[in-house]
Design an enzyme around this catalytic site. Structure first.
Site, PDB file in Angstrom:
ATOM      1  N   LYS A   1      43.767 121.379  29.994  1.00  0.00           N
ATOM      2  CA  LYS A   1      43.539 120.940  28.567  1.00  0.00           C
ATOM      3  C   LYS A   1      42.200 120.644  28.152  1.00  0.00           C
ATOM      4  O   LYS A   1      42.157 119.090  28.769  1.00  0.00           O
ATOM      5  CB  LYS A   1      44.557 119.637  28.944  1.00  0.00           C
TER       6      LYS A   1
ATOM      7  N   GLU B   1      34.350 112.813  36.332  1.00  0.00           N
ATOM      8  CA  GLU B   1      32.844 113.264  35.639  1.00  0.00           C
ATOM      9  C   GLU B   1      33.065 112.139  34.241  1.00  0.00           C
ATOM     10  O   GLU B   1      33.580 112.348  33.472  1.00  0.00           O
ATOM     11  CB  GLU B   1      32.310 114.110  35.125  1.00  0.00           C
TER      12      GLU B   1
ATOM     13  N   CYS C   1      27.005 113.003  28.331  1.00  0.00           N
ATOM     14  CA  CYS C   1      26.980 111.271  29.121  1.00  0.00           C
ATOM     15  C   CYS C   1      25.694 111.221  30.239  1.00  0.00           C
ATOM     16  O   CYS C   1      25.623 110.513  30.037  1.00  0.00           O
ATOM     17  CB  CYS C   1      28.200 112.745  30.346  1.00  0.00           C
TER      18      CYS C   1
ATOM     19  N   GLU D   1      28.562 102.871  26.371  1.00  0.00           N
ATOM     20  CA  GLU D   1      28.131 104.382  25.987  1.00  0.00           C
ATOM     21  C   GLU D   1      28.142 104.178  24.205  1.00  0.00           C
ATOM     22  O   GLU D   1      29.543 103.999  23.726  1.00  0.00           O
ATOM     23  CB  GLU D   1      28.543 104.704  26.444  1.00  0.00           C
TER      24      GLU D   1
HETATM   25  P1  NDP Z   1      37.997 110.770  26.980  1.00  0.00           P
HETATM   26  O1  NDP Z   1      37.898 109.541  27.803  1.00  0.00           O
HETATM   27  O2  NDP Z   1      39.000 109.593  26.110  1.00  0.00           O
HETATM   28  O3  NDP Z   1      38.827 111.875  27.135  1.00  0.00           O
HETATM   29  C1  NDP Z   1      38.718 113.186  27.663  1.00  0.00           C
HETATM   30  C2  NDP Z   1      39.701 113.746  28.014  1.00  0.00           C
HETATM   31  O4  NDP Z   1      41.106 113.006  28.823  1.00  0.00           O
HETATM   32  C3  NDP Z   1      39.803 114.660  27.008  1.00  0.00           C
HETATM   33  O5  NDP Z   1      40.857 115.591  26.730  1.00  0.00           O
HETATM   34  C4  NDP Z   1      41.237 113.457  26.247  1.00  0.00           C
HETATM   35  O6  NDP Z   1      42.476 113.542  25.532  1.00  0.00           O
HETATM   36  C5  NDP Z   1      41.632 113.559  27.685  1.00  0.00           C
HETATM   37  N1  NDP Z   1      42.914 112.133  27.802  1.00  0.00           N
HETATM   38  C6  NDP Z   1      42.368 110.771  26.874  1.00  0.00           C
HETATM   39  N2  NDP Z   1      43.520 110.193  27.159  1.00  0.00           N
HETATM   40  C7  NDP Z   1      44.532 110.441  28.174  1.00  0.00           C
HETATM   41  C8  NDP Z   1      45.485 109.724  29.634  1.00  0.00           C
HETATM   42  N3  NDP Z   1      45.380 108.996  29.085  1.00  0.00           N
HETATM   43  N4  NDP Z   1      45.492 110.765  30.493  1.00  0.00           N
HETATM   44  C9  NDP Z   1      45.200 112.160  30.749  1.00  0.00           C
HETATM   45  N5  NDP Z   1      43.905 112.784  29.402  1.00  0.00           N
HETATM   46  C10 NDP Z   1      43.595 111.107  28.671  1.00  0.00           C
HETATM   47  O7  NDP Z   1      36.801 110.469  26.643  1.00  0.00           O
HETATM   48  P2  NDP Z   1      36.072 111.529  25.184  1.00  0.00           P
HETATM   49  O8  NDP Z   1      36.614 112.344  24.563  1.00  0.00           O
HETATM   50  O9  NDP Z   1      35.591 110.337  23.707  1.00  0.00           O
HETATM   51  O10 NDP Z   1      34.927 112.023  25.876  1.00  0.00           O
HETATM   52  C11 NDP Z   1      33.560 110.916  25.752  1.00  0.00           C
HETATM   53  C12 NDP Z   1      33.128 110.281  27.030  1.00  0.00           C
HETATM   54  O11 NDP Z   1      33.192 111.948  28.063  1.00  0.00           O
HETATM   55  C13 NDP Z   1      31.856 110.249  27.144  1.00  0.00           C
HETATM   56  O12 NDP Z   1      31.924 108.230  27.480  1.00  0.00           O
HETATM   57  C14 NDP Z   1      30.769 110.324  27.588  1.00  0.00           C
HETATM   58  O13 NDP Z   1      30.403 109.674  28.529  1.00  0.00           O
HETATM   59  C15 NDP Z   1      32.083 111.351  28.651  1.00  0.00           C
HETATM   60  N6  NDP Z   1      31.362 112.666  29.739  1.00  0.00           N
HETATM   61  C16 NDP Z   1      31.116 112.499  30.763  1.00  0.00           C
HETATM   62  C17 NDP Z   1      30.334 113.848  31.389  1.00  0.00           C
HETATM   63  C18 NDP Z   1      29.781 114.145  33.225  1.00  0.00           C
HETATM   64  O14 NDP Z   1      30.095 114.814  33.564  1.00  0.00           O
HETATM   65  N7  NDP Z   1      29.419 112.398  33.424  1.00  0.00           N
HETATM   66  C19 NDP Z   1      29.882 114.551  30.289  1.00  0.00           C
HETATM   67  C20 NDP Z   1      30.504 114.526  28.784  1.00  0.00           C
HETATM   68  C21 NDP Z   1      31.075 113.889  28.278  1.00  0.00           C
HETATM   69  P3  NDP Z   1      41.970 113.934  23.142  1.00  0.00           P
HETATM   70  O15 NDP Z   1      41.453 115.003  23.007  1.00  0.00           O
HETATM   71  O16 NDP Z   1      43.439 113.967  23.168  1.00  0.00           O
HETATM   72  O17 NDP Z   1      41.401 112.697  23.623  1.00  0.00           O
END
Ligand code: NDP
Length: 501
Positions: free
Chosen positions: A197, A272, A306, A404
């Site tokens: 997803k 992550e 991240c 962040e």
């Molecule tokens: P989100 O947490 O908003 O979304 C991440 C994914 O989760 C998306 O596919 C999102 O769908 C999905 N999602 C959102 N809500 C739910 C839910 N309730 N249940 C299941 N899935 C859900 O993060 P962002 O997309 O805003 O990404 C940025 C964040 O990711 C930052 O905090 C960054 O630091 C972190 N990150 C961490 C990394 C690591 O390796 N530690 C690497 C890269 C980023 P949708 O697309 O619809 O929003």
């Protein structure tokens, strides 16, 4: 840095030559080896963040689509075509996936650059790491073994490492082809099947990759893709009783919600999550190299990393000299540009929601009394560009220091000595990464040991593992690891076998 961004001729030519894939009216999901629309027939729009132009839409998958995908993945999991495949053949398929990624790297990188705004140089690098990660894990199926355990004459004891079942993979928009391989490659190497997803605003590269996977010998249903919203498809995947594990990359807040929901069915979860990583510059560092690395740390991928080094700590005595070098580097190398222009290091932020979020943090910074050294607002008059921003006069309790931002914004403070540097670097709820700049070996090792972070770079920032190193977060930056043997173990379960002789 207030000039308006107009697309240079090179980028316009590159845009005319975009893969037809991104311009199609709408793309399809992959379930059980077939391309399908969402059961509801609904779609989600995609936008090029550099031009605000519409791209191909993607299906808005919901619970019914997730259920179909999980069923397909469960059927594939027990099908002898996958479950009975020799480890050697599985390894060869992973190598074949690496070949296909290599062959189509430019196309996949371009799709990501247009879909989520990362410079082509950055997405190209992610694709190179992607194929290396598949190659690394291609070696594991033939080596993934349990152990024979010593016992008396009456028993034979041994362990087996078995796959978990169906793995749900959910990840963020800031690096679609950067984040997926660290999950997909070990999941397949261990013999699982998956439902992917991707992020709703950056799904196109995954759908194209699924088309390419269909050209390998991967049996139908082993990899399924459901596009859609996190609150619909994502949540349905996490809650589905047929899913054994969720591998998640995203924000800390969503990660916590995912873990809470997964608890109902006691799924395995690896997370992550976010970061607020420190870049620490000592007076004895090579300051030119440090200025380049520190700038890349909070500006690379427009700060949407991240591991972004968004908190900058400089030893007191060199503050002025270092800030001058940093500003020069920011101006010379990190002025925003079209992601498709070769050499661009900072593109737009990835989508409108993120643009609004970063803009609101810049307002908060001013309200909290931070000083805007440079940047501080929109860059240009179209596209979601934010000017590279450096803030100083910040205090530890400020929101821009603690939270962040995920945009091209760094906050700068000073420290007095090693202990002060360690204390300030660790004064955060996060613990994903850190970079330390020094020529003193003792300082380097002391800092590497004392910093509470999953990855510490010394005299560099941002090199990621190509599968062979564990990557994970301390504190609220994550749970579990990707990469290396730790990253493979996260997709297996141990079975103890006790045979009475
Ligand atoms: P989100 O947490 O908003 O979304 C991440 C994914 O989760 C998306 O596919 C999102 O769908 C999905 N999602 C959102 N809500 C739910 C839910 N309730 N249940 C299941 N899935 C859900 O993060 P962002 O997309 O805003 O990404 C940025 C964040 O990711 C930052 O905090 C960054 O630091 C972190 N990150 C961490 C990394 C690591 O390796 N530690 C690497 C890269 C980023 P949708 O697309 O619809 O929003």
């Amino acid at each position: 840095m207030t000039a308006s961004v107009s697309l240079p001729p090179v980028a316009e030519a590159a845009r005319r030559a975009l893969p037809a894939f991104v311009r199609a009216r709408e793309q399809m999901m992959w379930i059980g080896g077939r391309q399908v629309a969402a059961a509801s027939g609904r779609t989600l729009p995609n936008t090029d963040p550099a031009t605000e132009e519409a791209l191909a839409g993607v299906p808005r998958g919901e619970a019914a689509d997730v259920d179909a995908a999980v069923r397909a993945a469960r059927a594939a999991f027990t099908d002898p075509a996958w479950a009975g495949m020799s480890p050697d053949r599985r390894g060869r398929i992973l190598n074949r996936i690496a070949d296909v990624i290599e062959k189509h790297a430019d196309e996949l990188a371009t799709i990501d650059s247009v879909n989520m705004g990362a410079p082509h140089r950055v997405t190209t690098h992610m694709l190179a790491e992607a194929s290396e990660t598949f190659r690394y894990y291609a070696g594991w199926p033939t080596k993934l073994s349990g152990v024979a355990v010593p016992a008396g004459n009456d028993h034979m004891l041994y362990t087996r490492k078995e796959p978990l079942g169906v793995v749900g993979v959910i990840w963020a928009w800031n690096g679609p082809m950067g984040q997926l391989p660290g999950k997909l490659a070990p999941a397949l190497a261990a013999g699982n099947t998956v439902v992917l997803k991707p992020a709703e605003t950056a799904s196109l590269s995954t759908l194209r990759l699924a088309e390419l996977l269909a050209t390998t010998d991967l049996p139908a249903g082993v990899v399924n893709v459901v596009t859609g919203l996190g609150s619909e498809a994502g949540q349905a995947l996490v809650g589905h009783p047929g899913v054994a594990k969720i591998a998640f990359t995203g924000s800390t807040a969503t990660g916590k919600a995912v873990q809470r929901l997964a608890t109902d069915t006691l799924k395995r979860v690896t997370l992550e999550l976010g970061g607020k990583s420190p870049s620490v510059v000592f007076a004895d560092a090579d300051l030119d190299a440090a200025a380049r690395g520190v700038a890349a740390g909070f500006l690379g991928n427009a700060g949407q990393a991240c591991v972004a080094g968004s908190r900058v700590f400089v030893e007191e005595g060199i503050r002025e000299e270092f800030v001058q070098k940093l500003l020069k580097t920011m101006e010379a190398a990190f002025t925003p540009g079209d992601p498709l222009t070769p050499g661009t290091l900072v593109g737009p932020v990835s989508n409108k929601a993120q643009f609004d979020r970063v803009s609101s943090y810049l307002d908060i910074a001013r309200q909290e009394g931070a000083n805007v050294v440079t940047g501080g607002g929109r860059f240009g008059d179209h596209g979601y560009f934010i000017a590279p921003t450096l803030l100083d006069n910040v205090r530890p309790g400020m929101r821009v220091v603690r939270e962040e931002i995920f945009g091209p914004v760094g906050v700068l403070s000073t420290f007095t000595d090693l202990d002060d540097a360690i204390a300030q670097a660790n004064d955060t709820d996060y613990g994903l990464a850190a970079s330390v700049w020094t020529t003193n070996l003792t300082t380097a090792h002391r800092m590497a040991a004392a910093i509470e972070a999953g990855t510490v770079w010394v005299n560099s920032w941002g090199q990621m593992s190509t599968g062979n190193l564990p990557f994970g977060g301390y504190k609220q930056s994550g749970l579990g690891y990707e990469g290396g043997l730790e990253g493979l173990d996260a997709y297996t379960q141990a079975k103890a076998v006790r045979i009475t002789l």
